[in-house]
Design a protein around this motif. Structure first.
Motif, PDB file in Angstrom:
ATOM      1  N   GLU A 249     -32.186  -8.044 -64.066  1.00 18.86           N
ATOM      2  CA  GLU A 249     -32.547  -8.403 -65.438  1.00 18.86           C
ATOM      3  C   GLU A 249     -32.035  -7.358 -66.441  1.00 18.86           C
ATOM      4  OE1 GLU A 249     -36.349  -7.207 -63.193  1.00 18.86           O
ATOM      5  OE2 GLU A 249     -34.573  -8.378 -62.791  1.00 18.86           O
ATOM      6  N   ASP A 250     -31.546  -6.218 -65.908  1.00 13.34           N
ATOM      7  CA  ASP A 250     -30.996  -5.173 -66.779  1.00 13.34           C
ATOM      8  C   ASP A 250     -29.468  -5.222 -66.633  1.00 13.34           C
ATOM      9  OD1 ASP A 250     -30.527  -2.970 -68.311  1.00 13.34           O
ATOM     10  OD2 ASP A 250     -31.390  -1.524 -66.905  1.00 13.34           O
ATOM     11  N   PRO A 251     -28.775  -5.964 -67.494  1.00 10.66           N
ATOM     12  CA  PRO A 251     -27.340  -6.203 -67.278  1.00 10.66           C
ATOM     13  C   PRO A 251     -26.527  -4.920 -67.223  1.00 10.66           C
ATOM     14  CG  PRO A 251     -28.195  -7.629 -69.004  1.00 10.66           C
ATOM     15  CD  PRO A 251     -29.273  -6.628 -68.695  1.00 10.66           C
ATOM     16  N   ARG A 252     -25.503  -4.961 -66.384  1.00 13.85           N
ATOM     17  CA  ARG A 252     -24.620  -3.793 -66.225  1.00 13.85           C
ATOM     18  C   ARG A 252     -23.407  -3.960 -67.131  1.00 13.85           C
ATOM     19  NH1 ARG A 252     -24.031  -4.423 -59.848  1.00 13.85           N
ATOM     20  NH2 ARG A 252     -23.833  -6.563 -60.561  1.00 13.85           N
ATOM     21  N   ARG A 253     -22.876  -2.835 -67.549  1.00 12.87           N
ATOM     22  CA  ARG A 253     -21.649  -2.836 -68.351  1.00 12.87           C
ATOM     23  C   ARG A 253     -20.729  -1.760 -67.830  1.00 12.87           C
ATOM     24  NH1 ARG A 253     -21.360  -5.399 -73.495  1.00 12.87           N
ATOM     25  NH2 ARG A 253     -23.268  -6.563 -73.828  1.00 12.87           N
ATOM     26  N   THR A 254     -19.440  -1.963 -68.036  1.00 11.67           N
ATOM     27  CA  THR A 254     -18.512  -0.888 -67.702  1.00 11.67           C
ATOM     28  C   THR A 254     -17.154  -1.111 -68.366  1.00 11.67           C
ATOM     29  OG1 THR A 254     -17.733   0.553 -65.934  1.00 11.67           O
ATOM     30  CG2 THR A 254     -17.628  -1.817 -65.495  1.00 11.67           C
ATOM     31  N   PHE A 255     -16.209  -0.233 -67.999  1.00 13.66           N
ATOM     32  CA  PHE A 255     -14.862  -0.219 -68.581  1.00 13.66           C
ATOM     33  C   PHE A 255     -13.846  -0.388 -67.458  1.00 13.66           C
ATOM     34  CE2 PHE A 255     -17.742   2.365 -71.019  1.00 13.66           C
ATOM     35  CZ  PHE A 255     -17.439   2.068 -72.335  1.00 13.66           C
ATOM     36  N   PRO A 256     -12.619  -0.771 -67.778  1.00  9.46           N
ATOM     37  CA  PRO A 256     -11.585  -0.698 -66.739  1.00  9.46           C
ATOM     38  C   PRO A 256     -11.537   0.758 -66.258  1.00  9.46           C
ATOM     39  CG  PRO A 256     -10.786  -1.923 -68.643  1.00  9.46           C
ATOM     40  CD  PRO A 256     -12.114  -1.330 -69.045  1.00  9.46           C
ATOM     41  N   GLY A 257     -11.629   0.947 -64.952  1.00  7.03           N
ATOM     42  CA  GLY A 257     -11.704   2.319 -64.435  1.00  7.03           C
ATOM     43  C   GLY A 257     -13.133   2.831 -64.400  1.00  7.03           C
ATOM     44  N   GLY A 258     -14.103   1.942 -64.557  1.00  8.13           N
ATOM     45  CA  GLY A 258     -15.514   2.326 -64.433  1.00  8.13           C
ATOM     46  C   GLY A 258     -15.934   3.305 -65.520  1.00  8.13           C
ATOM     47  N   ALA A 379     -11.545  -3.188 -58.643  1.00 11.36           N
ATOM     48  CA  ALA A 379     -11.299  -2.335 -59.817  1.00 11.36           C
ATOM     49  C   ALA A 379     -11.096  -3.143 -61.095  1.00 11.36           C
ATOM     50  CB  ALA A 379     -10.103  -1.425 -59.563  1.00 11.36           C
ATOM     51  N   ASP A 380     -10.480  -4.318 -60.993  1.00 17.64           N
ATOM     52  CA  ASP A 380     -10.252  -5.068 -62.239  1.00 17.64           C
ATOM     53  C   ASP A 380     -11.205  -6.261 -62.393  1.00 17.64           C
ATOM     54  OD1 ASP A 380      -9.217  -6.962 -60.543  1.00 17.64           O
ATOM     55  OD2 ASP A 380      -7.158  -6.854 -61.294  1.00 17.64           O
ATOM     56  N   TRP A 381     -12.329  -6.226 -61.683  1.00 11.13           N
ATOM     57  CA  TRP A 381     -13.337  -7.288 -61.864  1.00 11.13           C
ATOM     58  C   TRP A 381     -13.749  -7.386 -63.331  1.00 11.13           C
ATOM     59  CZ3 TRP A 381     -15.412 -10.918 -58.601  1.00 11.13           C
ATOM     60  CH2 TRP A 381     -16.524 -11.615 -59.073  1.00 11.13           C
ATOM     61  N   ILE A 382     -13.846  -6.235 -63.969  1.00 11.70           N
ATOM     62  CA  ILE A 382     -14.315  -6.196 -65.348  1.00 11.70           C
ATOM     63  C   ILE A 382     -13.318  -6.885 -66.295  1.00 11.70           C
ATOM     64  CG2 ILE A 382     -13.396  -3.893 -66.052  1.00 11.70           C
ATOM     65  CD1 ILE A 382     -16.944  -5.301 -66.545  1.00 11.70           C
ATOM     66  N   VAL A 383     -12.068  -7.009 -65.845  1.00 13.52           N
ATOM     67  CA  VAL A 383     -11.051  -7.685 -66.655  1.00 13.52           C
ATOM     68  C   VAL A 383     -10.990  -9.170 -66.276  1.00 13.52           C
ATOM     69  CG1 VAL A 383      -8.599  -7.708 -67.291  1.00 13.52           C
ATOM     70  CG2 VAL A 383      -9.703  -5.534 -66.663  1.00 13.52           C
ATOM     71  N   HIS A 384     -10.976  -9.447 -64.970  1.00 16.62           N
ATOM     72  CA  HIS A 384     -10.712 -10.827 -64.532  1.00 16.62           C
ATOM     73  C   HIS A 384     -11.908 -11.548 -63.902  1.00 16.62           C
ATOM     74  CE1 HIS A 384      -6.453 -10.206 -65.240  1.00 16.62           C
ATOM     75  NE2 HIS A 384      -6.451  -9.139 -64.450  1.00 16.62           N
ATOM     76  N   ALA A 385     -12.968 -10.802 -63.589  1.00 20.28           N
ATOM     77  CA  ALA A 385     -14.143 -11.376 -62.901  1.00 20.28           C
ATOM     78  C   ALA A 385     -13.742 -12.203 -61.679  1.00 20.28           C
ATOM     79  CB  ALA A 385     -14.976 -12.199 -63.872  1.00 20.28           C
ATOM     80  N   GLY A 386     -12.766 -11.705 -60.924  1.00 23.15           N
ATOM     81  CA  GLY A 386     -12.384 -12.369 -59.677  1.00 23.15           C
ATOM     82  C   GLY A 386     -11.493 -13.581 -59.864  1.00 23.15           C
ATOM     83  N   ARG A 387     -11.014 -13.812 -61.104  1.00 19.25           N
ATOM     84  CA  ARG A 387     -10.206 -15.017 -61.356  1.00 19.25           C
ATOM     85  C   ARG A 387      -8.823 -14.677 -61.885  1.00 19.25           C
ATOM     86  NH1 ARG A 387     -13.644 -19.584 -61.744  1.00 19.25           N
ATOM     87  NH2 ARG A 387     -15.810 -18.961 -61.539  1.00 19.25           N
ATOM     88  N   GLY A 388      -8.360 -13.459 -61.604  1.00 22.21           N
ATOM     89  CA  GLY A 388      -7.042 -13.064 -62.098  1.00 22.21           C
ATOM     90  C   GLY A 388      -5.922 -13.696 -61.291  1.00 22.21           C
ATOM     91  N   PRO A 389      -4.669 -13.566 -61.776  1.00 23.64           N
ATOM     92  CA  PRO A 389      -3.534 -14.134 -61.035  1.00 23.64           C
ATOM     93  C   PRO A 389      -3.437 -13.542 -59.628  1.00 23.64           C
ATOM     94  CG  PRO A 389      -2.867 -13.271 -63.188  1.00 23.64           C
ATOM     95  CD  PRO A 389      -4.284 -12.884 -63.002  1.00 23.64           C
ATOM     96  N   ALA A 390      -3.184 -14.396 -58.644  1.00 24.80           N
ATOM     97  CA  ALA A 390      -3.167 -13.950 -57.237  1.00 24.80           C
ATOM     98  C   ALA A 390      -2.074 -12.925 -56.984  1.00 24.80           C
ATOM     99  CB  ALA A 390      -2.982 -15.164 -56.331  1.00 24.80           C
ATOM    100  N   GLU A 391      -0.990 -13.005 -57.771  1.00 18.88           N
ATOM    101  CA  GLU A 391       0.147 -12.120 -57.493  1.00 18.88           C
ATOM    102  C   GLU A 391       0.024 -10.750 -58.144  1.00 18.88           C
ATOM    103  OE1 GLU A 391       1.017 -14.590 -61.089  1.00 18.88           O
ATOM    104  OE2 GLU A 391       0.141 -14.958 -59.116  1.00 18.88           O
ATOM    105  N   ARG A 392      -1.064 -10.523 -58.891  1.00 21.14           N
ATOM    106  CA  ARG A 392      -1.161  -9.243 -59.622  1.00 21.14           C
ATOM    107  C   ARG A 392      -1.446  -8.070 -58.678  1.00 21.14           C
ATOM    108  NH1 ARG A 392      -6.325 -10.963 -59.273  1.00 21.14           N
ATOM    109  NH2 ARG A 392      -8.001  -9.400 -59.417  1.00 21.14           N
ATOM    110  N   LYS A 393      -1.009  -6.883 -59.101  1.00 22.84           N
ATOM    111  CA  LYS A 393      -1.380  -5.664 -58.393  1.00 22.84           C
ATOM    112  C   LYS A 393      -2.824  -5.358 -58.738  1.00 22.84           C
ATOM    113  CE  LYS A 393       3.045  -4.002 -57.672  1.00 22.84           C
ATOM    114  NZ  LYS A 393       3.687  -3.165 -56.708  1.00 22.84           N
ATOM    115  N   THR A 394      -3.551  -4.887 -57.773  1.00 26.34           N
ATOM    116  CA  THR A 394      -4.957  -4.585 -58.033  1.00 26.34           C
ATOM    117  C   THR A 394      -5.433  -3.498 -57.070  1.00 26.34           C
ATOM    118  OG1 THR A 394      -7.158  -5.553 -58.242  1.00 26.34           O
ATOM    119  CG2 THR A 394      -5.746  -6.515 -56.578  1.00 26.34           C
ATOM    120  N   ALA A 395      -6.699  -3.179 -57.124  1.00 21.87           N
ATOM    121  CA  ALA A 395      -7.217  -2.116 -56.253  1.00 21.87           C
ATOM    122  C   ALA A 395      -8.685  -2.361 -55.925  1.00 21.87           C
ATOM    123  CB  ALA A 395      -7.078  -0.765 -56.950  1.00 21.87           C
ATOM    124  N   LEU A 396      -9.078  -1.851 -54.778  1.00 20.50           N
ATOM    125  CA  LEU A 396     -10.489  -1.874 -54.388  1.00 20.50           C
ATOM    126  C   LEU A 396     -10.969  -0.427 -54.369  1.00 20.50           C
ATOM    127  CD1 LEU A 396     -10.203  -4.297 -51.306  1.00 20.50           C
ATOM    128  CD2 LEU A 396     -10.600  -4.899 -53.702  1.00 20.50           C
TER     129      LEU A 396
END
Ligand SMILES: Cc1cc2nc3c(=O)[nH]c(=O)nc-3n(C[C@H](O)[C@H](O)[C@H](O)COP(=O)(O)OP(=O)(O)OC[C@H]3O[C@@H](n4cnc5c(N)ncnc54)[C@H](O)[C@@H]3O)c2cc1C
Length: 506
Positions: A249-258, A379-396
């Motif tokens: 109930e206490d929403p989380r917020r962050t930035f690219p790069g946490g 790492a980029d969940w905050i940008v794409h919420a798991g729906r970004g382009p499949a071919e993009r570079k990303t990180a865990l």
């Protein structure tokens, strides 16, 4: 910093053959595509600078340099707490001394091919008003994290596992019920029982009425978020965690790069304001009080390019971990020194697994019960919420806290590289196909980044952080919980105390 390249074959053998205690078990990937084919797995091994602090701890001595600079307040440590203190004092005669090349402490950003990744702090919540206020003042605001976290069991991620999702957990019904029941009951405890009463108990004792799978979960969640398992955790901290674990109930917020994004925003405002009054790559090795009473001053001794230097200040704000404060601060009475020594810290390497194309991203934060690492954040969940382009570079961003007894492993490169192999193998086991997407694993090691809120910590923390003459204590370990917001609150308190001593109007 060193870069190594291993081959997959070597990676697997390396993990299997490792004899370091605490290294991951030799779990072979479920479906290695071509086990014999060479598969490069680059590893980039980074860390905070351990040497200066180890030299102090080990009784190093340096020539007593003459005082060549003066200021009203010297802030030692350029993490979130030291930066906040310096920001509050920016119109005063303040200096900030930081041992690393960059400001940020445990909230440092890393970047790989345009992907911003955290090497530490991940998110804040909307009720953390001191931090929310500071960010507003800096003109930045994190983005709301979308969705609930997942608990990954046998490769199957289950989201919302403390609420409706509990019914999808691959456990017997009574265990599923306990996931939900424990949440309701712990939140009630948290809201109705006095803080001190809960804090005096071990969280593991509060968990006794529930299925052992709950303790198993908290033995993963606790080390990742506050460095300790359920038996080392204050019951207050554990019960409170039910209000934010896994989404809440206490929403989380962050930035690219946490939270590296928040630290970067603060550093970007502070650095031009302070100019040459910010010194990086400067290690403080001694803080000496001169004189007594209201007229006492402080001499701060530090190494700059290996050379001993000294400055004199009207007051010092020590924004470094207490375990280290006790080594640098002279004239501490033995009882106080013991109190500082008693604060415990988790060693904590973080592995950023850089992927050529999108990898597993079932949720923002994804938890494991059976791996040497505890969780990973896309790492980029905050940008794409798991729906970004499949071919993009990303990180865990893979969190891999260690027990205190294994701190020494951080200095053994081979052991840490073997942990990276274990990370790759663990990801592959749960999400087949991940291994072949890995382009590089970037590792960042810290020795004491997170204090453990042990049972009874709340009772002593005020004494831990009480001023010693003109020396005031900031740092998140002045509070009951290791978080960015605690670092900010501790800084505000220390700045208030130092300002009062020096007669600053605020
Ligand atoms: C892996 C990980 C994940 C985390 N996740 C979260 C999260 O999701 N949310 C959250 O709120 N918090 C999180 N935290 C905690 C958060 O990062 C810390 O609470 C915060 O960084 C504390 O800030 P600080 O300034 O008190 O201390 P630090 O960040 O520890 O900064 C201390 C600074 O002092 C410097 N220093 C030390 N010794 C000396 C010396 N002798 N001379 C000069 N400088 C010195 C250090 O280099 C460092 O820069 C996480 C931490 C880690 C490690």
């Amino acid at each position: 910093m060193r870069t190594r390249r291993y081959f997959l074959k070597t990676v697997m053998l390396g993990a299997a053959a490792s004899s370091f205690p605490g290294c991951p078990p030799a779990s072979a990937p479920a479906r290695p595509t071509e086990p014999e084919a060479p598969h490069p797995l680059g590893k980039n091994l980074g860390s905070e600078r351990f040497e200066p602090c180890h030299a102090v701890r080990d009784g190093g001595t340096w020539a007593s340099a003459p005082v060549t600079a003066t200021c009203d307040v010297a802030v030692i440590g350029g993490g979130p707490s030291g930066m906040t203190a310096a920001w509050r004092l920016r119109e005063r005669d303040v200096m900030l001394l930081e041992k690393e090349p960059r400001l940020g402490g445990s909230c440092l950003l890393d970047e790989w091919q345009g992907v911003k990744m955290s090497t530490g702090g991940a998110f804040y919540t909307e009720t953390e008003t001191a931090l929310v206020g500071l960010l507003k003042e800096l003109g930045v605001e994190g983005t709301r994290v979308k969705g609930a976290d997942s608990l990954v069991i046998g490769g199957q991620p289950v989201t919302d596992f403390f609420r409706d999702g509990a019914d999808r957990l691959p456990f017997p019904q009574r265990v599923r019920d306990d996931f939900k029941r424990s949440r309701d009951e712990m939140l009630k405890l948290y809201r109705t029982r006095p803080k001190e009463e809960l804090d005096a108990q071990r969280f593991s004792d509060l968990l006794k009425p529930y299925a052992p799978e709950l303790t198993q979960f908290w033995n993963r969640f606790g080390p990742s978020n506050w460095g300790g398992g359920a038996s080392e955790t204050s019951g207050y901290v554990g019960a409170e965690a039910y209000s934010w674990a896994g989404d809440s109930e206490d929403p989380r917020r962050t930035f690219p790069g946490g939270l590296g994004g928040a630290a970067e925003a603060l550093a970007a405002k502070l650095t031009p304001k302070l100019g040459s009054r910010v010194k990086t790559q400067v290690s403080v090795y001694r803080v000496e009080t001169e004189g007594t009473g209201a007229k006492a001053k402080v001499v701060v001794r530090y190494l700059e390019n290996g050379e001993p230097k000294a400055l004199r200040a009207g007051a010092v704000i020590l924004a470094v971990p207490k375990y280290f404060a006790r080594h640098v601060l002279t004239g501490l009475d033995p009882a106080r020194a013991e109190l500082l020594k008693a604060t415990r810290y988790a060693p904590y390497p973080v592995f950023n697994v850089c992927l050529k194309s999108a990898g597993p991203e079932p949720a923002y934060d994804n938890w494991f019960l059976d791996e040497p690492f505890t969780d990973f954040i896309s790492a980029d969940w905050i940008v794409h919420a798991g729906r970004g382009p499949a071919e993009r570079k990303t990180a865990l961003t893979v969190y891999h806290p260690l027990p205190e007894a294994q701190r020494v492993l951080l200095l053994a490169d081979e052991a840490v590289l073997a942990m990276a192999d274990g990370v790759a193998a663990g990801l592959e086991k749960h999400f087949p196909g991940t291994l072949e997407k890995i382009e590089e694993i970037r590792i960042f090691r810290r020795g004491h980044p997170m204090f453990i809120p042990t049972p009874g910590h709340l009772k002593v923390v005020e004494r831990v952080a009480a001023p010693v003459g003109p020396v005031f204590f900031a740092h998140s370990d002045s509070s009951y919980f290791p978080a960015f917001v605690s670092a900010v609150e501790a800084a505000e308190t220390a700045v208030g105390q130092a300002s009062k001593r020096l007669g600053f109007s605020r």
